[in-house]
Design a protein around this motif. Structure first.
Motif, PDB file in Angstrom:
ATOM      1  N   ASP A   5      31.369  -0.718  19.276  1.00 26.34           N
ATOM      2  CA  ASP A   5      31.537   0.368  18.303  1.00 26.34           C
ATOM      3  C   ASP A   5      31.240   1.687  18.984  1.00 26.34           C
ATOM      4  OD1 ASP A   5      31.989  -0.620  15.420  1.00 26.34           O
ATOM      5  OD2 ASP A   5      30.448  -1.980  16.176  1.00 26.34           O
ATOM      6  N   THR A   7      31.097   5.982  17.927  1.00 27.50           N
ATOM      7  CA  THR A   7      31.216   7.006  16.887  1.00 27.50           C
ATOM      8  C   THR A   7      30.255   8.151  17.168  1.00 27.50           C
ATOM      9  OG1 THR A   7      31.123   7.429  14.509  1.00 27.50           O
ATOM     10  CG2 THR A   7      29.480   5.925  15.390  1.00 27.50           C
ATOM     11  N   VAL A  17      27.648   5.595   7.680  1.00 25.12           N
ATOM     12  CA  VAL A  17      28.195   5.010   8.898  1.00 25.12           C
ATOM     13  C   VAL A  17      27.082   4.345   9.712  1.00 25.12           C
ATOM     14  CG1 VAL A  17      29.438   5.471  11.030  1.00 25.12           C
ATOM     15  CG2 VAL A  17      30.084   6.674   8.938  1.00 25.12           C
ATOM     16  N   ALA A  88      36.490   2.444  16.492  1.00 22.19           N
ATOM     17  CA  ALA A  88      36.148   3.867  16.510  1.00 22.19           C
ATOM     18  C   ALA A  88      35.811   4.313  15.094  1.00 22.19           C
ATOM     19  CB  ALA A  88      37.310   4.688  17.058  1.00 22.19           C
ATOM     20  N   GLY A  89      34.652   4.953  14.931  1.00 21.61           N
ATOM     21  CA  GLY A  89      34.157   5.281  13.604  1.00 21.61           C
ATOM     22  C   GLY A  89      34.216   6.741  13.236  1.00 21.61           C
ATOM     23  N   ASP A  90      34.982   7.562  13.977  1.00 23.29           N
ATOM     24  CA  ASP A  90      35.186   8.955  13.574  1.00 23.29           C
ATOM     25  C   ASP A  90      36.551   9.412  14.082  1.00 23.29           C
ATOM     26  OD1 ASP A  90      35.050  10.681  16.128  1.00 23.29           O
ATOM     27  OD2 ASP A  90      33.210   9.531  16.311  1.00 23.29           O
ATOM     28  N   THR A  94      35.730  10.711  20.310  1.00 25.18           N
ATOM     29  CA  THR A  94      35.462   9.303  20.611  1.00 25.18           C
ATOM     30  C   THR A  94      36.615   8.408  20.175  1.00 25.18           C
ATOM     31  OG1 THR A  94      34.255   8.976  18.530  1.00 25.18           O
ATOM     32  CG2 THR A  94      32.967   9.638  20.444  1.00 25.18           C
ATOM     33  N   ALA A  95      37.348   8.797  19.133  1.00 19.87           N
ATOM     34  CA  ALA A  95      38.495   7.992  18.703  1.00 19.87           C
ATOM     35  C   ALA A  95      39.586   7.985  19.767  1.00 19.87           C
ATOM     36  CB  ALA A  95      39.039   8.534  17.389  1.00 19.87           C
TER      37      ALA A  95
END
Length: 372
Positions: A5, A7, A17, A88-90, A94-95
């Motif tokens: 993960d 983000t 999150v 990817a969490g944003d 970072t995505a």
């Protein structure tokens, strides 16, 4: 299988999150033949077990958040971890780094659309900004092998914009931590709140979309029979006399005790994509008084609370009166039962793992092992 993960939505005072990632890694740590890694911003490059940080710009007034500026260090760090799948969490640097790393490694990359960026920014800067951000979101998320959205409303919106491969993936609740048994008979006395007041509560960081001003106006309309406890960093200090403020980041044990010791959650937010605090309150045996907007429409069922016209303090005050005129304890019990059936972390993450396995083309894990 190795799940990584990444983000920027991970800070000491961050909310849903961070809670999701902690719960996800906790549940998956009990699954045989599975490894997890977490890559997030920090003050410096560091690694501790499966938790890795890279230095990133500290955002002024950002409640501890840091913003990565360059893709390459994040891409290279992900490549070095060599995961089987990346999430990817944003929707920021970072995505894009995750997508580049996925291409280099030849592994699937999942994008979790946690917050509605075009509408959040559009509320602040207008329709033109909203439309440009919609184009940006579509350009980014159409590149992922799978896109997760935490509610049907958000999934439908992404699909309408033209994003393919969208899947609803709800978040969950720690049903042991947030439980009616956490109620503390001495809590109100300790907080200086009279025992005979109808105690409402809201927990969260202060931000525009939470509409804290609507909560304060609602309390002015309700009067002295009601009291509101506001908990979270950045909360206003100039408040009506029937409002108590805890202006700091509160730990989960403290929040669980406060929720279980209150009578109902008061929530004026209109941009919730899941509404985690509402589910934690319901798990604690509290009904919800909220705005009829966002994910609250889906996740606060009839019988577990009252939803009202958004951004309308008088309507919210009327909803409070309606809730307390009925059997509020029965509403709280139904709310707890609903969350138990829908949002336990074990079942939520078990479903997510099944999706991961399908994306990677691997054999399904033993479901009993996941539950254990």
């Amino acid at each position: 299988m190795h799940i990584a993960d990444v983000t920027m939505f991970h800070a000491p005072a961050s909310g849903g999150v961070r809670t999701y990632l902690q719960a996800k890694h906790r549940v998956l740590s009990r699954t045989p033949n599975l490894r997890t890694s977490l890559l997030v911003p920090g003050a410096e490059r560091d690694s501790l077990g499966d938790h890795h940080t890279l230095p990133a710009l500290h955002l002024p007034l950002g409640q501890g958040y840091r913003f990565p500026l360059r893709r390459r260090p994040w891409r290279d760090a992900l490549v070095d971890l060599s995961p089987t799948l990346i999430e990817a969490g944003d929707p920021y640097v970072t995505a894009w780094s995750a997508l580049e790393a996925g291409q280099r490694l030849g592994v699937p990359v999942v994008g979790f659309y946690h917050s509605d960026l075009p509408h959040l920014m559009g509320d602040r800067f207008g329709r033109h900004v909203r439309q440009r951000l919609i184009r940006y979101v579509v350009d980014l998320y159409q590149r992922f092998d799978s896109v997760l959205a935490p509610c049907h409303a958000m999934a439908n919106r992404l699909t309408e914009w033209g994003v393919p491969n969208v899947r609803v993936q709800s978040l969950g609740v720690d049903l042991e931590q947030f439980h009616p048994s956490r109620r503390d008979p001495g809590f109100r006395t300790a907080m200086g709140i009279p025992a005979d007041k109808k105690l409402l509560i809201f927990v969260g960081r202060f931000s525009r979309e939470k509409n804290i001003d609507v909560l304060l106006a609602t309390m002015r309309a309700l009067g002295s029979d009601y009291h509101l406890l506001l908990m979270g960093p950045g909360m206003p200090t100039q408040v009506p006399s029937n409002v108590t403020v805890v202006n700091r980041c509160c730990g989960s044990h403290e929040v669980a005790r406060a929720l279980a010791s209150s009578d109902a959650l008061l929530h004026a937010g209109t941009r919730e994509t899941f509404g985690l605090v509402a589910q934690e309150a319901m798990a604690s045996g509290l009904p919800v008084i909220g705005a009829r907007a966002g994910a609250l429409i889906e996740n606060v069922p009839l019988g577990a609370g009252v939803l009202c016209q958004p951004l309308d303090p008088d309507a919210m005050a009327d909803a409070c009166s309606a809730l307390f005129s009925n059997d509020i304890a029965a509403s709280g019990r139904y709310a707890r039962h609903f969350v138990e059936r829908q949002f336990s972390w074990d079942s939520v993450i078990g479903s997510l793992l099944t999706h991961y396995v399908d994306l990677c083309g691997l054999e399904q894990p033993d479901a009993r092992a996941v539950r254990r």
